[in-house]
Design a protein around this motif. Structure first.
Motif, PDB file in Angstrom:
ATOM      1  N   TYR A  12      23.499 -19.867 -32.738  1.00 29.57           N
ATOM      2  CA  TYR A  12      23.375 -19.978 -31.252  1.00 29.57           C
ATOM      3  C   TYR A  12      24.502 -19.668 -30.557  1.00 29.57           C
ATOM      4  CZ  TYR A  12      23.362 -23.085 -27.334  1.00 29.57           C
ATOM      5  OH  TYR A  12      23.212 -23.630 -25.900  1.00 29.57           O
ATOM      6  N   MET A  64      33.831 -23.995 -35.323  1.00 28.94           N
ATOM      7  CA  MET A  64      32.642 -24.127 -36.116  1.00 28.94           C
ATOM      8  C   MET A  64      32.682 -23.435 -37.508  1.00 28.94           C
ATOM      9  SD  MET A  64      30.117 -26.154 -35.326  1.00 28.94           S
ATOM     10  CE  MET A  64      30.598 -27.515 -34.012  1.00 28.94           C
ATOM     11  N   ILE A 101      20.661 -27.645 -33.714  1.00 26.27           N
ATOM     12  CA  ILE A 101      21.857 -27.251 -33.060  1.00 26.27           C
ATOM     13  C   ILE A 101      22.713 -28.520 -32.495  1.00 26.27           C
ATOM     14  CG2 ILE A 101      22.877 -26.064 -31.112  1.00 26.27           C
ATOM     15  CD1 ILE A 101      20.002 -24.318 -31.463  1.00 26.27           C
ATOM     16  N   LEU A 102      23.834 -28.573 -33.095  1.00 25.91           N
ATOM     17  CA  LEU A 102      24.736 -29.494 -32.631  1.00 25.91           C
ATOM     18  C   LEU A 102      25.067 -29.339 -31.029  1.00 25.91           C
ATOM     19  CD1 LEU A 102      27.465 -29.158 -35.381  1.00 25.91           C
ATOM     20  CD2 LEU A 102      25.716 -30.772 -35.218  1.00 25.91           C
ATOM     21  N   LYS A 103      25.574 -30.565 -30.327  1.00 32.40           N
ATOM     22  CA  LYS A 103      25.981 -30.616 -29.040  1.00 32.40           C
ATOM     23  C   LYS A 103      27.330 -29.759 -28.604  1.00 32.40           C
ATOM     24  CE  LYS A 103      22.776 -34.122 -27.096  1.00 32.40           C
ATOM     25  NZ  LYS A 103      22.720 -35.380 -26.960  1.00 32.40           N
ATOM     26  N   ASP A 114      23.462 -23.042 -38.031  1.00 27.95           N
ATOM     27  CA  ASP A 114      22.464 -23.033 -36.670  1.00 27.95           C
ATOM     28  C   ASP A 114      23.327 -22.848 -35.614  1.00 27.95           C
ATOM     29  OD1 ASP A 114      20.277 -22.932 -38.239  1.00 27.95           O
ATOM     30  OD2 ASP A 114      19.647 -24.906 -37.573  1.00 27.95           O
ATOM     31  N   THR A 115      24.531 -23.791 -35.267  1.00 27.94           N
ATOM     32  CA  THR A 115      25.143 -23.699 -34.306  1.00 27.94           C
ATOM     33  C   THR A 115      25.872 -22.558 -34.076  1.00 27.94           C
ATOM     34  OG1 THR A 115      25.161 -26.204 -34.561  1.00 27.94           O
ATOM     35  CG2 THR A 115      26.864 -25.182 -33.075  1.00 27.94           C
ATOM     36  N   GLU A 143      34.824 -22.978 -29.513  1.00 27.68           N
ATOM     37  CA  GLU A 143      33.904 -23.652 -30.205  1.00 27.68           C
ATOM     38  C   GLU A 143      33.340 -22.978 -31.491  1.00 27.68           C
ATOM     39  OE1 GLU A 143      32.983 -26.645 -30.310  1.00 27.68           O
ATOM     40  OE2 GLU A 143      33.545 -27.421 -28.324  1.00 27.68           O
ATOM     41  N   ASN A 164      23.162 -27.351 -40.166  1.00 27.20           N
ATOM     42  CA  ASN A 164      23.334 -27.639 -38.776  1.00 27.20           C
ATOM     43  C   ASN A 164      24.439 -26.793 -38.255  1.00 27.20           C
ATOM     44  OD1 ASN A 164      21.393 -29.339 -38.450  1.00 27.20           O
ATOM     45  ND2 ASN A 164      22.640 -31.124 -38.289  1.00 27.20           N
TER      46      ASN A 164
END
Lengths: 105, 206
Positions: B180, B15, B2-4, B176-177, B11, B173
């Motif tokens: 999340y 994304m 997961i990206l920060k 996933d982000t 966001e 990635n």
């Protein structure tokens, strides 16, 4: 632009090229080979023929100029006939790109 | 992975945009790789034959030249090659192959081989030099093709690395982000609802 051809190698193997208009550089020594190649690259030679034994011995020097458009440095058979290095070199390049050995017949 | 990022709606939108761009880029690069590969395969076929021909012919010329050399003394040999009257120039043009710059060689010849007298040299010499002269055409085309293959191979490797980075790292990635963030947002909404219900209960009890 008009560019020239050069040949590098042992005297016996490359002398005939001189008669047909190719510039020849006789050497078998590493540092000398390096300076010659550098000079040829700087002067924008289009094709550099190197005898196979020498090309194989100094492959790391030749490799540096792989991504240049010119010169095209290619191995040619010397006095002992073909050692197969030229074909092997191509095969390596293809293997690296494709990920499989498809150059073989 | 997961990206920060902060789990906010902003966001999330960003994304999603990023994911679309990454997928588009991936498709384009993949197409480029396929096309480069096709070009390379096409070239390999012809170059394999050419290389063999050139090698055989040069070997035989060099062999014949050794014979010719044996029948003359060193001074004559030096003399023959002292002043070559023939000149080969290569005119180089640049070709664009899928944004890879590859050279195109054309041979330009000036003058003839005749730079020595026939009296002290053998016919074998004339023959070997003539043969070598004939091969040059093929050598030039071999040089062009080998360079092209080398440049193509480099480019394919680079492109493949990019395709893989997008396919196996960047895109997963981002996905996933996105997952999340949307889960986090849903969770926050649920917790908000329960809190409101609880508050309402307390207010009613009074």
């Amino acid at each position: 632009m008009a560019n020239k051809i050069a040949a590098i190698g042992k005297r016996d193997a490359i002398l005939p090229y001189k008669a047909i208009g190719v510039e020849i550089y006789i050497t078998e020594e590493k540092n000398e080979f390096k300076t010659i190649i550098e000079k040829l690259v700087k002067e924008e030679y289009a094709i550099v023929l190197v005898t196979e034994e020498i090309a194989e011995k100094y492959a790391d020097i030749i490799k540096e100029y792989n991504e240049y458009m010119i010169p095209s440095i290619i191995p040619v058979p010397g006095t002992e006939g073909s050692t197969g290095y030229g074909a092997r070199r191509l095969r390596e390049a293809v293997k690296k790109a494709v990920g499989a050995d498809i150059y073989a017949e | 992975m997961i990206l920060k990022v902060n789990a906010t709606r902003m966001e999330l939108l960003q994304m999603k945009k990023k994911l679309i761009i990454a997928k588009k880029g991936h498709k384009l690069l993949k197409d480029k790789e396929d096309e480069l590969m096709r070009q390379l395969l096409e070239m390999i076929k012809s170059i394999r034959e050419l290389r063999k021909e050139v090698e055989n012919e040069i070997s035989s010329v060099v062999g014949r030249y050794q014979f010719a050399k044996a029948s003359m003394n060193k001074e004559t040999e030096d003399e023959i090659f002292l002043i070559p009257t023939k000149k080969i120039n290569i005119s180089v043009r640049e070709k664009n192959l899928m944004s890879v710059r590859v050279p195109e060689f054309t041979k330009e010849v000036e003058g003839k081989i005749r730079s020595y007298g026939y009296a002290f040299t053998s016919g074998e010499l004339d023959a070997s030099l003539l043969a070598l002269d004939k091969i040059m055409e093929k050598v030039v085309s071999l040089a062009e093709k080998e360079k092209t293959i080398q440049l193509l191979a480099d480019e394919i490797e680079k492109t493949r690395r990019r395709v893989n980075a997008l396919e196996y790292i960047m895109i997963p990635n981002i996905e996933d982000t996105i997952k999340y963030i949307s889960q986090r947002l849903a969770e926050m909404e649920r917790s908000n609802t329960t809190r409101l219900m609880k508050v309402k209960d307390i207010v009613r009890a009074h």
